[in-house]
Design an enzyme around this catalytic site. Structure first.
Site, PDB file in Angstrom:
ATOM      1  N   PHE A 296      34.997  36.908  40.964  1.00 12.73           N
ATOM      2  CA  PHE A 296      36.177  37.728  41.258  1.00 12.73           C
ATOM      3  C   PHE A 296      36.920  37.029  42.378  1.00 12.73           C
ATOM      4  O   PHE A 296      36.369  36.826  43.461  1.00 12.73           O
ATOM      5  CB  PHE A 296      35.783  39.139  41.699  1.00 12.73           C
ATOM      6  CG  PHE A 296      36.956  39.982  42.156  1.00 12.73           C
ATOM      7  CD1 PHE A 296      37.416  41.026  41.376  1.00 12.73           C
ATOM      8  CD2 PHE A 296      37.611  39.744  43.367  1.00 12.73           C
ATOM      9  CE1 PHE A 296      38.500  41.810  41.775  1.00 12.73           C
ATOM     10  CE2 PHE A 296      38.696  40.510  43.780  1.00 12.73           C
ATOM     11  CZ  PHE A 296      39.136  41.546  42.975  1.00 12.73           C
ATOM     12  N   GLU A 297      38.146  36.677  42.117  1.00 11.77           N
ATOM     13  CA  GLU A 297      39.014  36.241  43.203  1.00 11.77           C
ATOM     14  C   GLU A 297      40.462  36.471  42.792  1.00 11.77           C
ATOM     15  O   GLU A 297      40.835  36.267  41.634  1.00 11.77           O
ATOM     16  CB  GLU A 297      38.772  34.774  43.613  1.00 11.77           C
ATOM     17  CG  GLU A 297      38.920  33.737  42.540  1.00 11.77           C
ATOM     18  CD  GLU A 297      38.550  32.332  43.024  1.00 11.77           C
ATOM     19  OE1 GLU A 297      38.002  32.181  44.130  1.00 11.77           O
ATOM     20  OE2 GLU A 297      38.817  31.374  42.279  1.00 11.77           O
TER      21      GLU A 297
END
Length: 418
Positions: A296-297
């Site tokens: 997740f980014e």
């Protein structure tokens, strides 16, 4: 009838043992010796801020008003951003699970395009199924071979021998060449794809992840309006054996006339902490191994395109650690933003409920369903010690902290033993 002598001796022994136990019970109890836990490390234990009620980040926040985010609206409030997924055709079912979660909780309101990347062409079945799960535009890109192949300066015999050593230390994917290629590509090549040059922001989405919370504002506009470079949900410690030379190579890069590239308000202390997991710092040669879990980014590609990060990645790429060790994009991205970006431009998306097995980010919010607030892992209890958020809050602060909040010991032990 006389009682046999062995029986008399056994009875006497029982009586002696009985009186001994009585004496021990009535004596003043001594100190109970607990587990051998370092007091300094216990002091680092904290009350998970996800237990506190979670709202939204500060205004300005852009929301849906009428048709301003409608699909196909050429004059919408959307900015140049995309949902980005590196995925194989065989992972279609797991990807659809991720898409459905994110569409339900966020993108059905904002209709940002999906961009799918693969090192081989996508099948008609893949395209049909993904288009059926969103009203937004879908783009299907093939990774240029020169971005994916093992570079010419890598010695494949040495790579194989190095993988044997990693395997001896239980490092996952040591011999999986495609995993090493993926880590390198995610670290410094994905944003160079010719068809991504017009894109600034991206939200990385992997197959088989979960999103739990309704998000009612445009996260990309939030990044832009609040001068944020990088957003994360989970922060972990890495396996030192995967990155033994990453920090020495980083120091070599800085010592080679590049120290001026350091951001003035950087996160060097977070990257070099040795208080909570001293063995990690020792085994990784000065690196705490703390990183943002990059599956997740939400980030600004212009940072990766900056002269500072490009020079850093080029140095690492030539050093060969993506193949001779198992440098991941998570530590490389984290060191990159930790050194060359202002740490205030790094944002914890506390309000986005997220799971990539076995770790979670689950806020205490009525907008969230399907996860337990404050739970960090659904796995074994020992996995709690892998949480590096306490270190991030220690050195960079917690932007979500409540006024006059005081950290309290957690009930579940999350001791940070090396």
């Amino acid at each position: 009838m006389a009682i046999p002598k062995p029986i008399r001796l056994l009875a006497a022994a029982c009586m002696a043992l009985f009186f001994f136990l009585v004496i021990q019970i009535v004596r003043s109890p001594g100190k109970v010796k607990g587990p051998n836990l370092d007091v300094g490390k216990l002091a680092d234990m904290f009350r998970d801020p996800n237990l506190d009620e979670t709202g939204e980040p500060p205004e300005p926040l852009h929301r849906v008003q009428g048709e301003n985010y409608a699909p196909g609206n050429q004059n919408s409030d959307r900015i140049n951003a995309t949902l980005l997924s590196l995925v194989r055709n065989k992972e279609l079912e797991q990807l659809i699970q991720s898409m459905q979660d994110l569409e339900r909780t966020w993108n059905h309101k904002f209709n940002y395009p999906w961009t799918f990347l693969n090192d081989e062409p996508f099948t008609p079945e893949f395209k049909k199924a993904t288009k059926a799960n969103t009203n937004a535009e879908c783009r299907y890109l093939e990774i240029p071979k020169e971005h994916w192949e093992v570079p010419s300066w890598i010695n494949e015999d040495l790579m194989h021998e190095s993988a044997n050593i990693l395997e001896e230390h239980d490092v996952q994917y040591a011999h999986m060449k495609s995993y090493h290629q993926m880590c390198r590509w995610n670290s410094g090549l994905f944003y160079k794809h010719p068809e991504l040059q017009d894109i600034q922001y991206y939200w990385r989405v992997e197959p088989n992840v979960h999103f739990f919370c309704d998000v009612d504002y445009d996260v990309f506009r939030y990044m832009q309006d609040h001068n944020k470079t990088y957003g994360f949900t989970v922060s972990l410690y890495d396996s030192p054996w995967t990155v033994q030379t990453l920090w020495p190579e980083t120091m070599k890069f800085l010592a080679s006339g590049n120290s001026h590239l350091l951001a003035q308000n950087n996160a060097m202390n977070w990257l070099t902490d040795k208080e909570r997991r001293p063995n990690h710092n020792h085994d990784a040669n000065g690196y705490s191994t703390c990183h943002f879990w990059s599956n997740f980014e939400i980030a600004d590609m212009n940072f990766w395109r900056s002269p500072a990060y490009e020079a850093y990645f080029e140095h690492l790429d030539r050093a060969g650690g993506f193949f001779y060790e198992r440098w991941g994009d998570a530590p490389v991205h984290s060191i990159g933003v930790g050194l060359f970006a202002d740490k205030n431009s790094i944002h914890w998306f506390k309000d986005i409920g997220y799971q990539h097995i076995p770790f979670l980010n689950c806020p205490n919010s009525p907008k969230c369903q399907g996860c337990v607030a404050g739970r960090f892992t659904d796995g074994e209890a020992w996995l709690n010690k892998e949480d590096c958020r306490p270190n991030w809050f220690k050195y960079a602060g917690n932007e979500w902290a409540l006024p006059d909040s005081v950290s309290e010991p957690v009930e579940a032990m999350t001791s940070a033993q090396g």
